[in-house]
Write a protein that holds these residues in place. Structure first.
Motif, short mmCIF file in Angstrom:
data_model
loop_
_atom_site.label_atom_id
_atom_site.label_comp_id
_atom_site.label_asym_id
_atom_site.label_seq_id
_atom_site.Cartn_x
_atom_site.Cartn_y
_atom_site.Cartn_z
N LEU B 24 -28.83 32.39 -11.22
CA LEU B 24 -28.78 33.80 -10.84
C LEU B 24 -27.91 33.99 -9.59
O LEU B 24 -27.07 34.89 -9.53
CB LEU B 24 -30.20 34.31 -10.57
CG LEU B 24 -30.27 35.77 -10.14
CD1 LEU B 24 -29.85 36.69 -11.27
CD2 LEU B 24 -31.66 36.12 -9.65
N LEU B 28 -24.38 36.08 -9.48
CA LEU B 28 -24.19 37.12 -8.46
C LEU B 28 -22.96 36.82 -7.62
O LEU B 28 -22.13 37.70 -7.36
CB LEU B 28 -25.42 37.18 -7.55
CG LEU B 28 -26.58 38.06 -8.01
CD1 LEU B 28 -27.84 37.71 -7.22
CD2 LEU B 28 -26.23 39.53 -7.79
N TYR B 121 -29.92 43.58 -11.18
CA TYR B 121 -30.33 42.48 -10.31
C TYR B 121 -31.57 42.85 -9.50
O TYR B 121 -32.39 42.00 -9.18
CB TYR B 121 -29.18 42.06 -9.39
CG TYR B 121 -28.03 41.42 -10.15
CD1 TYR B 121 -28.23 40.33 -10.98
CD2 TYR B 121 -26.73 41.92 -10.02
CE1 TYR B 121 -27.18 39.74 -11.67
CE2 TYR B 121 -25.67 41.33 -10.71
CZ TYR B 121 -25.90 40.25 -11.54
OH TYR B 121 -24.87 39.66 -12.22
N ARG B 122 -31.71 44.12 -9.19
CA ARG B 122 -32.90 44.57 -8.46
C ARG B 122 -34.15 44.39 -9.34
O ARG B 122 -35.21 44.03 -8.85
CB ARG B 122 -32.71 46.03 -8.03
CG ARG B 122 -33.48 46.38 -6.77
CD ARG B 122 -33.10 47.77 -6.26
NE ARG B 122 -31.86 47.79 -5.53
CZ ARG B 122 -30.79 48.54 -5.84
NH1 ARG B 122 -30.82 49.33 -6.89
NH2 ARG B 122 -29.71 48.48 -5.10
N ALA B 125 -34.93 40.78 -9.29
CA ALA B 125 -35.38 40.35 -7.96
C ALA B 125 -36.90 40.34 -7.84
O ALA B 125 -37.48 39.53 -7.13
CB ALA B 125 -34.77 41.24 -6.87
N VAL B 136 -31.15 38.48 -2.38
CA VAL B 136 -30.56 39.26 -3.47
C VAL B 136 -30.55 40.75 -3.11
O VAL B 136 -29.53 41.43 -3.26
CB VAL B 136 -31.31 39.00 -4.79
CG1 VAL B 136 -30.90 40.01 -5.86
CG2 VAL B 136 -31.04 37.58 -5.28
N LEU B 140 -27.33 43.38 -2.49
CA LEU B 140 -27.17 44.57 -3.34
C LEU B 140 -27.10 45.85 -2.51
O LEU B 140 -26.78 46.90 -3.05
CB LEU B 140 -28.35 44.70 -4.30
CG LEU B 140 -28.52 43.58 -5.32
CD1 LEU B 140 -29.72 43.87 -6.20
CD2 LEU B 140 -27.27 43.42 -6.17
#
Lengths: 232, 232
Positions: B24, B28, B121-122, B125, B136, B140
């Protein structure tokens, strides 16, 4: 370059000094912008992802310098983009005439060009008021990423010694183009050159001083070429 | 997405979780690199120097995020470039299939694409250990430069309403491509998808949960399109 020669803070009230200082910040700021663009092009040519990231780190550092210079111009009540716009022709001409043919030429240009520019602006900084001088010196501080340029260029010459001859010629061409562009800028800008040669109330360089400055710049260039393993 | 469902810090000792988390961070990080490159291309198309500088500011912010993710991978004893290299095909495919034809398409892609990625991605997370989650979420965090995209796109539509139709289609295409690439990544990566769907010792999303997540992502996309003045 003794600091007692430097203008005092209220020097900024002198309109000629102020104009020259503003133009200097403008040319520095626009130089950072074009450096970012050049590095973005170089990054695309990078041989691997790690090197690409190193080039992009240099770019991010240059952008940070740009932002500081721009913010200072705003603080001084100026429109930074208007001032920078007056320098675009000079830089575009320089970059057009020194477009790297490949990855190694790009690296040498970044290293030699940034080094020369930094030396030149550091010379000028001696004639600035304390606050502007601190800002200029701060934005000239090494981005700390140039060691890998030395390794990459020396490595390439080891692999193929002919590369050294080609890059040495390239380095000399860069120096020549940079000097001729710098001279044109100074010739066109009375206020900017007044910062360097001084005014009624603060001493600047005399002709002999300018000669010595060019000697120092040439020596700095030669030292950088030598670090890269290139004949200056 | 309740935080009590999140894995504990020693979750990192679970090799499957650890592998997924590393992948991950890698995806990212490489996403930030390609975002920087895309923004560098966009900057070249900018209509004026000020806008160019705004785009470059976004680029510098993305690079800073990249550096944080890379440094964390190094801290975890991984080679960040090796992990990132496994994602290059996916991103190159996505960017090849969604190459902006002009400046406005570039802006919409930056705004809509980054927004969608950030939402996705949130969501993920929530299933990470606290330290990784904090990192992360930090990377973001909005770079604070997207307001001018809204102004630019809305302004262009006002000048020529036909532009709105074209950009609305473009936004839908971006969403479709992004979803299909994301699905491919998850399908190919057992460890990465295990982070999302959970393991024996920590709960993840069930099928209904994944469905709800897609609904949220679609709603977020529609809200962004609306902000730009585009039909989703």
């Amino acid at each position: 370059m003794a600091s007692e020669d430097s203008p005092s803070p209220n020097e900024i009230d002198d309109p000629v000094y102020r104009q020259g200082m503003i133009e200097l910040l403008g040319v520095l700021a626009y130089g950072e912008i074009t450096a970012c663009e050049r590095l973005a092009e170089d990054a695309k040519m990078a041989p691997d992802l790690k090197t690409r990231a190193e080039i992009m780190a240099m770019e991010a550092a240059e952008f940070d310098h740009f932002a500081q210079l721009r913010d200072r111009l705003v603080e001084l009540g100026e429109d930074p983009y208007e001032i920078m716009a007056t320098f675009t022709d000079t830089f575009d001409r320089f970059h057009k005439q020194t477009a790297p043919a490949d990855w190694l030429e790009g690296l040498v240009k970044a290293y030699v060009g940034d080094g020369l520019a930094a030396d030149f602006y550091r010379e000028i900084a001696a004639y600035l008021d304390a606050e502007t001088r601190a800002l200029v010196l701060e934005t000239l501080s090494g981005t700390g990423h140039s060691e890998f340029v030395i390794d990459a260029v020396r490595g390439a010459i080891e692999d193929d010694p002919k590369v050294g001859g080609r890059l040495a010629l390239w380095g000399r061409r860069l120096m020549g183009e940079a000097l001729s562009q710098a001279q044109m800028v100074v010739a066109e800008r009375d206020a900017l050159s007044a910062v360097l040669v001084g005014g009624v109330d603060h001493p600047g360089m005399d002709l002999a001083g300018i000669g010595r400055m060019f000697t120092r710049l040439t020596e700095g260039h030669a030292a950088r070429m030598e670090k890269l393993g290139l004949a200056a």
